[in-house]
Structure formats: structure tokens, C-alpha cells
Design an enzyme around this catalytic site. Structure first.
Site: not given
Ligand code: AHR
Length: 488
Positions: A25, A172-173, A236, A292, A341
Site C-alpha cells: 500500500e 476496500n473496507e 489481523y 489482508e 504488507q
């Protein structure tokens, strides 16, 4: 007692290589400094992209690279990132530190990077703040072979041939940073935007819709399952929670356990999400795209909190190992995953400091596990002891096995116990094997890691503590270790 049975003749499901994907990103020092240094940099580079980093990444066989975000994607206007660099506008990266983004790394630079790495692009379009026309023109710019306004623009910027693009996500999100939408609103926007997302070269586009938690996912699947190929979900792990995420190094033993417990929780999340997907897509056509995932800690002291820079230890190697084992186990539904990432951000493969770079323990796990890419998953039965500290209990072992097209079997094993080695026997059934060799990644310290002065402190070594007799392996896995075996 620990034991593993590998059913070497019962494999059905292919482990997509895309499970071993990456994510870069425009965030902190991931793109700028990490990948892009510019053509005039004293750091050796090819067309502005640093050579040491691409050389290291190529060794992972990266199948795909997700870009440009994350949250950044829903603020990104792709036309800002094409044409002569000196004419590109500077913008503010509102999500990540409010820093100036000069757009020197844009579409051509990203597609060049993918060609250099030998991986497929996975692009996230801007649904949050961009227009339908903008998204559809980006695809025309990238993929149109014939004459058209956007392919002419591409040619005028030096690229004659169209690029190959298959993977495309529509926002995204969007339940959060990508527009704070309600699921009911997003499903209609998804329909509208995705209608105009065409791979104009005639190749089919694989369209990914934004997912989240159960309630949201139910609405997306119910309303749009016929119009989507993938559902993007994120996971996460943290040792403490979102408020106090815990430190990447120098953590107490309890946080070893709590972090791994949180990492193992991804399996429950996959199962819950798969149950919803099964209701609308029993044939498993739609991929769960875990685009992610990884460990998220408090940033390294003294660094910009908006840059998400963190160290990476043997504990992260275990997070990567057990998570990849879980993805393999659910390869019938998990069709792609992207660790967050690639460089200098969250659970990275590589850290850089000016001209210096190091490969993290997580990098080494990806390098060791690449043998599973596009192999056939072999069913396993694992019986494992547990280990605990201060009331936090986790299983001691995790395992996964696959057979590649040459018939070679690979078994990946993790010993999550930070203090004790584990004896395990492994029974290979349905196929005869006479030779075993392996590699191990481990460390003396619970937070063993690589530094710029000692970049190979945590490094794979040959694994000797393993005997094969009559198709049964007997091994001792050291505390906090990741092992990959090859059986011929
Ligand atoms: O990976 C960091 C951020 O985490 C991404 O930009 C966003 O999608 C997620 O919330």
C-alpha cells in the site's frame, strides 16, 4: 503425545499459489523507500525500483501483489499517477500520516514491478471517492488492445501493449475507511461499479467484493453472489487488542501465547465466513480472498505512528507458519490471501534502512512454504499437546502437507511452544517414501529477530532431528520452530 497422519493418496484440493500473495500500500515506507527509490537514487535500481528488494522477493515466487491499498485505494485517483513524473500532482495521504504523496509510483511503475517479480497484479479500484467512469477507464487504460481514448493515452505514456489484469477488487473496507457504508448501500454500488469493470481484452475479470463480518457478508452474498468471484475479508492478530496492540519485541511470555491464540482465531473466522458463503455458493465458485492478514503491533518507538513500522521476530514466523497451514487446510474456499504488507509496514517480508535491507523471519517462512504453491493438499490428522502461560492455552503444534505435480510430498510443521521441544511421529499412509530432508527456522530468544547489523540472525538451517523408518517419521521439533520437510 503428538502424532500426525498424512493421507498421501487422498489429496483432492489444489492449494492455489495465490494464497501466498502479497500486499503493498501507499503507506509509510512500503512503496516509497521500500520499493521505489527513483531512477536518480544512489541505491541500485532498475527504472526506479530497488534491485536488492526485487531480487529477494523473486525468491518467494510471489504469485500476486495487491495495490494501491488498503484504505489508500479509496482515495486514489489513478490519472494522478501516469504521465511524466514532474507533471504529476502531489496529494495528501489522508489515512497514513497526512504526508505528501507525489504520485511518482503509479500504474506503469506498479505494472513494471509485477513484471519484474513475475507476479500477477491484484488492483483495488476506488469505489469510496472515485467515479464509475474513473474505474472503468482505468481498466480500459490497462487492458485495451485496440485503439480507444484510454489505450491511446497509455500509448502516449510509452506502453504500446496492454497489460494482463485478472484480479480486481471493487473498493476496500467500504464499511469503514472506504466510505463508512451500510451493506445495503454497498451492494447497489458494487452492482453499478462492477457492471462497468470490463477487461476489454476479452479475458474474464475476477471481481472481488468487499466483505467484513457475518452480518455484512450475509447481505453481500445474498444480494450479489451471482455478480462476484471473490469476497475480500481481513484478519489481523494482536496480543492485547486494538487499543494496546502490544510490542513486536521485548514482550512478556504471556503475549507470545495471546498473540498466537489471536492468530489461530483466523480459522474460526474462516469457518464462520465459509458457512455464510456455502448458503449462497454451495459449489464454492466464489473465493474467500483474505487480502489482508498478519500481526499488528504498536509501532516501533520513535517512528511515525501513521507509518505502521514494526520489527518482526520468530513469533511472527510462527504466526505466518500456522496461518499458512490454516489457509492450506481451507484451500477449497480460500482462493487467495495477501499478507500485510510487503516492506516496512506491519508483518513485512523485508525491512529497509536507506541502502540497507534485511529479510525478516516471516520472509523465510514464505520462502520455505513456497513448495505448497499449486500443490495438492493432503488430508492430515494431527493430535497435539497444549502449552499455556498465565491461563492462556494454545495447541503446541500445527501442520500441513501437500504433494506437488512431481509427486514430492512436503510437510510444514510449527512448534508454538516458546520453551519446550516436542516429539512427534508422523505416519505417511498410502504412498511409499524412502528419503527425507528438511529445513528449520528457530531462535534462542522468544523475540529473536534480524537487524541491519546482524541481518541473518534468524535464518533457515538444515533440519537433522528426523528419522524415516517404514514410512513413519520420528522427529523432535525444537521450541519456537518452523520446519518444512521434503519426502521422496
Ligand atoms: O494494512 C493497513 C490497513 O488496514 C489497510 O489500509 C486497511 O485496509 C486495513 O484497515
Amino acid at each position: 503425545m503428538n502424532s500426525l497422519i498424512v493421507h498421501a493418496d487422498l489429496g483432492v484440493t489444489k492449494i492455489s499459489r495465490h494464497i501466498y500473495g502479497h500486499f503493498s500500500e501507499h503507506l509509510g515506507r512500503c512503496i516509497y523507500e521500500g520499493l521505489w527509490v527513483g531512477e536518480d537514487s544512489p541505491i541500485p535500481n532498475t527504472n526506479g525500483i530497488r534491485n536488492d528488494v526485487t531480487e529477494a522477493l523473486r525468491k518467494l515466487n510471489p504469485p500476486n501483489l495487491r495495490w494501491p491499498g488498503g484504505c489508500f485505494a479509496d482515495t486514489y485517483h489513478w490519472k494522478d499517477g501516469i504521465g511524466p513524473r514532474e507533471n504529476r500532482p502531489s496529494i495528501v495521504n489522508v489515512h497514513w500520516g497526512g504526508v505528501t504523496e507525489n504520485n511518482h509510483f503509479g500504474t506503469h511503475e506498479f505494472m513494471d514491478l509485477c513484471e519484474t517479480l513475475g507476479c500477477e497484479p491484484y488492483i483495488c479500484g476506488n469505489l469510496g471517492s472515485g467515479t464509475v467512469e474513473e474505474m472503468s477507464q482505468w481498466l480500459e487504460y490497462l487492458t485495451m488492445p485496440e485503439k480507444s481514448p484510454m489505450s491511446d493515452l497509455r500509448r502516449s505514456n510509452g506502453r504500446e501493449k496492454p497489460w494482463e489484469v485478472t484480479y480486481w477488487s471493487v473498493g476496500n473496507e467500504n464499511w469503514g475507511c472506504g466510505g463508512n457504508m451500510r451493506a445495503e448501500y454497498y451492494v447497489d454500488l458494487y452492482r453499478r461499479y462492477s457492471t462497468y469493470c470490463r477487461n476489454v481484452s476479452g479475458k474474464r475479470l475476477y471481481k472481488v467484493a468487499c466483505g467484513f463480518q457475518d452480518e455484512w457478508n450475509e447481505v453481500i452474498l445474498r444480494e450479489n453472489h451471482r455478480l462476484m468471484d471473490g469476497l475480500s475479508v481481513h484478519y489481523y492478530c494482536m496480543s492485547e487488542g486494538w487499543e494496546h496492540k502490544g510490542a513486536a519485541t521485548g514482550f512478556p511470555e504471556k503475549q507470545w501465547h495471546s498473540l498466537l491464540k489471536s492468530a489461530l482465531g483466523i480459522e474460526e473466522f474462516i469457518k464462520r465466513t465459509a458457512t455464510i458463503m456455502d448458503r449462497y455458493d454451495p459449489d464454492k465458485r466464489i473465493g474467500m480472498i483474505m487480502d489482508e492478514w498478519g500481526a499488528w503491533y504498536d509501532v516501533e518507538p520513535g517512528t511515525n505512528p501513521g507509518f505502521l513500522y514494526q520489527q518482526n521476530t520468530i513469533r511472527d514466523a510462527l504466526v505466518a507458519g500456522v496461518t499458512l497451514n490454516i489457509f492450506n487446510a481451507h484451500a477449497d474456499r480460500v482462493h487467495m490471501a495477501n499478507i500485510a504488507q510487503t516492506i516496512n509496514v506491519l508483518q513485512s517480508m523485508i525491512l529497509t534502512d536507506g541502502p540497507r535491507m534485511l529479510r525478516t523471519p516471516t520472509y523465510h517462512v514464505f520462502e520455505m512454504y513456497k513448495v505448497h504453491q499449486d500443490s495438492t493438499l493432503l488430508p492430515t490428522n494431527l493430535a497435539t499437546e497444549e502449552c499455556s502461560t498465565d491461563g492462556v492455552t494454545i495447541p503446541r503444534l500445527s501442520a500441513s502437507a501437500s504433494k506437488n505435480k512431481e509427486g514430492v510430498i512436503h510437510i510444514s510443521l510449527c512448534n508454538m511452544d516458546p520453551l519446550n521441544s516436542a516429539d512427534i511421529t508422523c505416519d505417511i499412509r498410502g504412498d511409499h517414501r524412502s528419503k527425507v530432508m528438511g529445513r528449520i527456522l528457530t531462535s534462542e530468544e522468544m523475540d529473536g529477530h534480524n537487524t541491519f547489523d546482524a541481518p541473518d540472525t534468524v535464518y533457515p538451517a538444515p533440519f537433522e532431528d528426523c528419522k524415516l523408518d517404514e514410512n513413519v517419521l520420528a522427529m523432535k521439533l525444537p521450541a519456537k520452530s518452523v520446519v518444512v520437510l521434503e519426502l521422496n
